[in-house]
Design a protein around this motif. Structure first.
Motif, PDB file in Angstrom:
ATOM      1  N   UNK A  68       0.688  -1.308   0.141  1.00  0.00           N
ATOM      2  CA  UNK A  68       0.000   0.139  -0.112  1.00  0.00           C
ATOM      3  C   UNK A  68       0.811   1.302   0.020  1.00  0.00           C
ATOM      4  N   UNK A  69       2.135   1.142   0.234  1.00  0.00           N
ATOM      5  CA  UNK A  69       3.064   2.303   0.367  1.00  0.00           C
ATOM      6  C   UNK A  69       3.778   2.409  -0.933  1.00  0.00           C
ATOM      7  N   UNK A  70       3.508   3.674  -1.679  1.00  0.00           N
ATOM      8  CA  UNK A  70       3.945   3.789  -3.036  1.00  0.00           C
ATOM      9  C   UNK A  70       5.675   3.955  -2.849  1.00  0.00           C
ATOM     10  N   UNK A  71       6.205   4.416  -1.677  1.00  0.00           N
ATOM     11  CA  UNK A  71       7.435   4.269  -1.264  1.00  0.00           C
ATOM     12  C   UNK A  71       8.168   2.832  -1.093  1.00  0.00           C
ATOM     13  N   UNK A  72       7.440   2.134  -0.913  1.00  0.00           N
ATOM     14  CA  UNK A  72       7.901   0.629  -0.472  1.00  0.00           C
ATOM     15  C   UNK A  72       8.260  -0.229  -1.492  1.00  0.00           C
ATOM     16  N   UNK A  73       9.181  -0.881  -1.278  1.00  0.00           N
ATOM     17  CA  UNK A  73       9.613  -1.981  -2.237  1.00  0.00           C
ATOM     18  C   UNK A  73      10.561  -1.393  -3.318  1.00  0.00           C
ATOM     19  N   UNK A  74      11.334  -2.168  -4.210  1.00  0.00           N
ATOM     20  CA  UNK A  74      11.982  -1.538  -5.174  1.00  0.00           C
ATOM     21  C   UNK A  74      11.533  -1.107  -6.509  1.00  0.00           C
ATOM     22  N   UNK A  75      11.472   0.242  -6.810  1.00  0.00           N
ATOM     23  CA  UNK A  75      10.788   0.751  -8.073  1.00  0.00           C
ATOM     24  C   UNK A  75      11.443   0.164  -9.217  1.00  0.00           C
ATOM     25  N   UNK A  76      10.614   0.303 -10.330  1.00  0.00           N
ATOM     26  CA  UNK A  76      11.044  -0.483 -11.678  1.00  0.00           C
ATOM     27  C   UNK A  76      12.045   0.258 -12.038  1.00  0.00           C
ATOM     28  N   UNK A  77      12.971  -0.259 -13.050  1.00  0.00           N
ATOM     29  CA  UNK A  77      14.143   0.425 -13.654  1.00  0.00           C
ATOM     30  C   UNK A  77      13.613   1.121 -14.832  1.00  0.00           C
ATOM     31  N   UNK A  78      14.090   2.024 -15.265  1.00  0.00           N
ATOM     32  CA  UNK A  78      13.697   2.864 -16.490  1.00  0.00           C
ATOM     33  C   UNK A  78      14.598   2.388 -17.560  1.00  0.00           C
ATOM     34  N   UNK A  79      15.626   1.637 -17.157  1.00  0.00           N
ATOM     35  CA  UNK A  79      16.583   0.807 -18.521  1.00  0.00           C
ATOM     36  C   UNK A  79      15.690  -0.097 -19.275  1.00  0.00           C
ATOM     37  N   UNK A  80      14.379  -0.246 -18.930  1.00  0.00           N
ATOM     38  CA  UNK A  80      13.453  -0.970 -19.876  1.00  0.00           C
ATOM     39  C   UNK A  80      13.220   0.075 -21.189  1.00  0.00           C
ATOM     40  N   UNK A  81      13.063   1.266 -20.724  1.00  0.00           N
ATOM     41  CA  UNK A  81      13.019   2.237 -21.924  1.00  0.00           C
ATOM     42  C   UNK A  81      14.109   2.867 -22.419  1.00  0.00           C
ATOM     43  N   UNK A  82      15.213   3.173 -21.705  1.00  0.00           N
ATOM     44  CA  UNK A  82      16.264   3.978 -22.338  1.00  0.00           C
ATOM     45  C   UNK A  82      17.405   3.409 -22.682  1.00  0.00           C
TER      46      UNK A  82
END
Length: 294
Positions: free
Chosen positions: A183-197
């Motif tokens: 439920x916490x948007x800051x929790x866990x590991x975020x997705x990496x933008x490497x998939x896009x760039x």
């Protein structure tokens, strides 16, 4: 024909958990046990803002053997049990300061991670503490080893090898760490933008380290700064993708060819030549962005 190439290695510093404690750190540890505010039977740190911490699940690779509701049904204040063998390394679920509580009632040996915002995380039934009171840790640093064998020192009332994990909010109430992360948007590991760039960075490498921790024996911190220990674990993981070289933490052409084979299952269509470029990194990032590596 030339190849695009982005180096995959970063410096090796910072992979090992703290080996010792300075005088200042020891004094901080004393403050934890003598000057803290007692809340709900454990110590809390005074004067700290109550913003939500960044927490991830270090135990996603282990089966849940006792749910939060099952704990409540049995009269417990709550917790999540993960089945694991005695002596399993326990990574910190988030950055903070260590407090060890030996023989903590039914919980046995307990390590508390005091996060900088007033939240706490507790691991119970440990067989071994690894750090001293007051030690500062980052997410992924190994803080102790699991236990729980019946009657063994530190097991408390455990009926079999496992780890018990719960969090405590700034008001001193136990909360479900998995619900908190969900439920916490800051929790866990975020997705990496490497998939896009196609450019690997800190988040990419954090996700890689967490995947390797779950599957391939990596025991260092989840700090996004890979070194020899990270790359040795990557080479172990690449055994399943045709890598047959040494597990020495030195990535070469054959190591990267195996990574490209993995990436080919996630959208990479280029040559298997061991020369990592943006398209290779994108495919690898699609694999790492799976929810199970959060």
């Amino acid at each position: 024909m030339g190849h695009e190439y982005l180096p995959g290695c970063c410096g090796g510093g910072g992979e090992q958990p703290p080996a010792g404690l300075s005088r200042r750190t020891l004094l901080r540890g004393t403050a934890l046990t003598t000057g803290a505010l007692a809340v709900g039977g454990v110590f809390g740190l005074p004067g700290i803002a109550h913003a939500a911490p960044s927490i991830y699940n270090p135990f996603a690779g282990y089966a849940i053997t006792g749910s939060w509701q099952e704990h409540l049904n049995s009269g417990s204040l709550g917790g999540i049990d993960f089945g694991m063998g005695v002596g399993t390394n326990l990574p910190a679920c988030g950055a903070g300061t260590i407090q060890n509580i030996p023989n903590n009632g039914t919980g046995g040996h307990t390590v508390t991670i005091h996060h900088a915002d007033g939240y706490r995380s507790q691991y119970m039934h440990l067989s071994q503490f690894l750090l001293g009171n007051g030690a500062a840790v980052g997410a992924g640093a190994i803080v102790g080893r699991s236990g729980g064998a019946v009657g063994a020192p530190g097991s408390g009332s455990s009926t079999g090898p496992h780890l018990h994990w719960h969090m405590i909010n700034p008001s001193g109430v136990r909360i479900n760490p998995l619900s908190y992360i969900g439920s916490n948007p800051g929790g866990g590991l975020p997705k990496t933008s490497t998939e896009q760039d196609g450019i690997p960075g800190t988040i990419f490498y954090k996700r890689m380290q967490n995947w390797l921790r779950i599957t391939s024996g990596y025991t260092g911190p989840i700090d996004g700064a890979p070194g020899p220990n990270t790359y040795a674990a990557l080479q172990r993981a690449m055994r399943g993708y045709g890598y047959t070289g040494p597990i020495d933490g030195v990535m070469g052409t054959n190591s990267w060819k195996a990574v490209q084979r993995l990436a080919s299952g996630y959208g990479y269509t280029g040559p298997i030549d061991g020369a990592m470029g943006p398209n290779s990194w994108r495919g690898f990032a699609r694999f790492l962005n799976q929810d199970r590596w959060n």
